[in-house]
Write an enzyme that holds these catalytic residues in place. Sequence first.
Site, PDB file in Angstrom:
ATOM      1  N   HIS A   1     -12.619  41.452  -0.100  1.00 25.73           N
ATOM      2  CA  HIS A   1     -13.577  42.184  -0.928  1.00 25.73           C
ATOM      3  C   HIS A   1     -14.401  41.180  -1.714  1.00 25.73           C
ATOM      4  O   HIS A   1     -13.882  40.155  -2.137  1.00 25.73           O
ATOM      5  CB  HIS A   1     -12.829  43.134  -1.884  1.00 25.73           C
ATOM      6  CG  HIS A   1     -13.697  44.181  -2.463  1.00 25.73           C
ATOM      7  ND1 HIS A   1     -14.500  43.960  -3.548  1.00 25.73           N
ATOM      8  CD2 HIS A   1     -13.912  45.473  -2.090  1.00 25.73           C
ATOM      9  CE1 HIS A   1     -15.154  45.065  -3.830  1.00 25.73           C
ATOM     10  NE2 HIS A   1     -14.824  45.995  -2.957  1.00 25.73           N
TER      11      HIS A   1
ATOM     12  N   ASP B   1     -10.316  50.437   2.197  1.00 23.59           N
ATOM     13  CA  ASP B   1     -10.358  50.979   3.559  1.00 23.59           C
ATOM     14  C   ASP B   1      -9.092  50.738   4.351  1.00 23.59           C
ATOM     15  O   ASP B   1      -8.929  51.296   5.431  1.00 23.59           O
ATOM     16  CB  ASP B   1     -11.541  50.352   4.316  1.00 23.59           C
ATOM     17  CG  ASP B   1     -12.864  50.819   3.763  1.00 23.59           C
ATOM     18  OD1 ASP B   1     -12.984  52.016   3.493  1.00 23.59           O
ATOM     19  OD2 ASP B   1     -13.760  49.983   3.581  1.00 23.59           O
TER      20      ASP B   1
HETATM   21  N1  COA Z   1     -10.258  38.600   7.681  1.00 28.14           N
HETATM   22  C1  COA Z   1     -10.150  37.276   7.857  1.00 28.14           C
HETATM   23  N2  COA Z   1     -10.788  36.373   7.094  1.00 28.14           N
HETATM   24  C2  COA Z   1     -11.569  36.852   6.126  1.00 28.14           C
HETATM   25  C3  COA Z   1     -11.725  38.222   5.883  1.00 28.14           C
HETATM   26  C4  COA Z   1     -11.015  39.103   6.707  1.00 28.14           C
HETATM   27  N3  COA Z   1     -11.123  40.428   6.535  1.00 28.14           N
HETATM   28  N4  COA Z   1     -12.566  38.407   4.858  1.00 28.14           N
HETATM   29  C5  COA Z   1     -12.951  37.183   4.460  1.00 28.14           C
HETATM   30  N5  COA Z   1     -12.352  36.247   5.239  1.00 28.14           N
HETATM   31  C6  COA Z   1     -12.499  34.798   5.114  1.00 28.14           C
HETATM   32  C7  COA Z   1     -13.897  34.375   5.523  1.00 28.14           C
HETATM   33  O1  COA Z   1     -13.971  34.114   6.922  1.00 28.14           O
HETATM   34  C8  COA Z   1     -14.090  33.146   4.703  1.00 28.14           C
HETATM   35  O2  COA Z   1     -13.351  32.095   5.282  1.00 28.14           O
HETATM   36  P1  COA Z   1     -13.826  30.556   5.152  1.00 28.14           P
HETATM   37  O3  COA Z   1     -13.683  30.232   3.695  1.00 28.14           O
HETATM   38  O4  COA Z   1     -12.909  29.836   6.032  1.00 28.14           O
HETATM   39  O5  COA Z   1     -15.268  30.547   5.599  1.00 28.14           O
HETATM   40  C9  COA Z   1     -13.398  33.494   3.382  1.00 28.14           C
HETATM   41  O6  COA Z   1     -12.392  34.443   3.742  1.00 28.14           O
HETATM   42  C10 COA Z   1     -14.338  34.073   2.350  1.00 28.14           C
HETATM   43  O7  COA Z   1     -14.962  35.217   2.909  1.00 28.14           O
HETATM   44  P2  COA Z   1     -16.429  35.738   2.637  1.00 28.14           P
HETATM   45  O8  COA Z   1     -17.050  36.218   3.902  1.00 28.14           O
HETATM   46  O9  COA Z   1     -17.173  34.719   1.833  1.00 28.14           O
HETATM   47  O10 COA Z   1     -16.145  36.965   1.716  1.00 28.14           O
HETATM   48  P3  COA Z   1     -17.233  37.952   1.215  1.00 28.14           P
HETATM   49  O11 COA Z   1     -16.904  38.194  -0.194  1.00 28.14           O
HETATM   50  O12 COA Z   1     -18.612  37.505   1.497  1.00 28.14           O
HETATM   51  O13 COA Z   1     -17.009  39.206   2.143  1.00 28.14           O
HETATM   52  C11 COA Z   1     -16.203  41.188   2.997  1.00 28.14           C
HETATM   53  C12 COA Z   1     -16.322  40.288   1.770  1.00 28.14           C
HETATM   54  C13 COA Z   1     -15.682  42.527   2.555  1.00 28.14           C
HETATM   55  C14 COA Z   1     -17.604  41.400   3.644  1.00 28.14           C
HETATM   56  C15 COA Z   1     -15.256  40.524   4.013  1.00 28.14           C
HETATM   57  O14 COA Z   1     -14.017  40.267   3.411  1.00 28.14           O
HETATM   58  C16 COA Z   1     -15.079  41.356   5.267  1.00 28.14           C
HETATM   59  O15 COA Z   1     -15.930  41.298   6.165  1.00 28.14           O
HETATM   60  N6  COA Z   1     -13.972  42.153   5.339  1.00 28.14           N
HETATM   61  C17 COA Z   1     -13.706  42.988   6.479  1.00 28.14           C
HETATM   62  C18 COA Z   1     -14.586  44.256   6.429  1.00 28.14           C
HETATM   63  C19 COA Z   1     -14.116  45.218   5.350  1.00 28.14           C
HETATM   64  O16 COA Z   1     -12.959  45.535   5.222  1.00 28.14           O
HETATM   65  N7  COA Z   1     -15.102  45.757   4.593  1.00 28.14           N
HETATM   66  C20 COA Z   1     -14.860  46.764   3.568  1.00 28.14           C
HETATM   67  C21 COA Z   1     -15.041  46.201   2.196  1.00 28.14           C
HETATM   68  S1  COA Z   1     -14.592  47.385   0.959  1.00 28.14           S
END
Ligand code: COA
Length: 390
Positions: A272, A326
């Site tokens: 998140h 979720d």
């Molecule tokens: N599974 C595996 N790795 C994950 C992850 C996940 N669900 N979410 C984040 N990471 C990793 C990223 O690849 C990144 O790794 P790195 O440091 O090696 O590059 C690190 O954790 C930071 O992630 P980041 O993309 O910067 O987080 P964010 O704050 O931009 O994104 C979300 C947040 C929600 C978009 C992201 O966690 C995600 O796509 N989750 C899955 C979709 C989801 O459940 N969405 C509903 C949100 S309520």
Amino acid sequence: MTDNKTEPQFPCYSEGLAGIPVAESAVSSVDGTRGYLEYRGIDIEQLAEHSSFEETAWLLLYGDLPTADELATFEDELRHHRRIKFNIRDMMKCFPESAHPMDSLQATVAALGMFYPFPKSLEGELDAKKVHQVFVNLIAKMPTLVAAHARMRHGDDPIAPRDDLSHAANFYYMLTGNEPFELTTRIMDVALVVHAEHTMNASTFSTLVVASSHADPYTAISAGIGSLSGPLHGGANEDVLNMLDEIGSVDKVESYLQGKLDRKEKIPGLGHRVYKTKDPRAVLLQKLNEELTEKMGADPTYEIAHRIEELSKETLGKKGICPNVDFYSGIVYRKLGIPTDLFTPIFAVARVAGWLAHWREQLGVGRIYRPKQIYVGKNGHSYVPMDERI
Ligand code: COA
């Protein structure tokens, strides 16, 4: 409100507007480190335990818990505005059978604006009654729009709303045709309460951007629905269930997770932007899963999800990537017999309360959103006639 009409002298670019405030708001607050969410200063856990969706919606919209009379009147108004006009039903019949329910919801909510015109100009005194009517119309009608489409896409007639049922119970009844048990009603109600609001996020911001031009509120809310439909926002609970089905059994979780991590793929339902610990809503929804398990017996899908959470603590948990709202919601809905592609529409039926609270807060206050871009293209090129182009 802060007087902040001047443009900042040193604007900075932040991808996804991360860390950039876009509004002042008193609707809700999150402590992402402690995993704490409050609506109007009240802990979500207390609301999930003691409140109802109707009461929580009032709290979000008007800032305080309603009195007994206010709540009774509001519940009554919601009950009496659940029905939708036949033209809307006829319009839905023309949608393709394969249409995603979120696309149908977005289109029908936008269409509501043609039936319930709202003043385009917000100059002068705002009519509180007109604003309240928008609240009632949208909160009351969105469950009916979702349920009607869910049935009509299979050629069935919509189930008419029942005035003797609460908001949550009637929604479940219209979706499934079954009168809910007490536990089902409570679970639907808690699910709506915990999804009703979540500070500034993509869908709330989308709503506010559209509303900032004084577009009508139905158009603004339909923009919020469009934003919520994406898999990085509300759509993730569908992806979670697809993943759990794909894994199939608890013994396959470890190799599945390892494969995902090796390929640097994201696991739906984890992570998140704000929470760096377990999302408090995931905690509440997990509790509901456990109550359902107690009542209905072991559920392999829940066991797979639980195992993912356990195993991912070692790797992703250390980076603050933990279950979000979720992760457990879809399992609850499936147990209640709700089809997977209706999970995000249920989210929207709840979140409309939060979107409207932010809309009301910004009405007549905010300026039209007009951010800047950082231009990285060319300048000063001459037009080249077609026959001279290489
Ligand atoms: N599974 C595996 N790795 C994950 C992850 C996940 N669900 N979410 C984040 N990471 C990793 C990223 O690849 C990144 O790794 P790195 O440091 O090696 O590059 C690190 O954790 C930071 O992630 P980041 O993309 O910067 O987080 P964010 O704050 O931009 O994104 C979300 C947040 C929600 C978009 C992201 O966690 C995600 O796509 N989750 C899955 C979709 C989801 O459940 N969405 C509903 C949100 S309520």
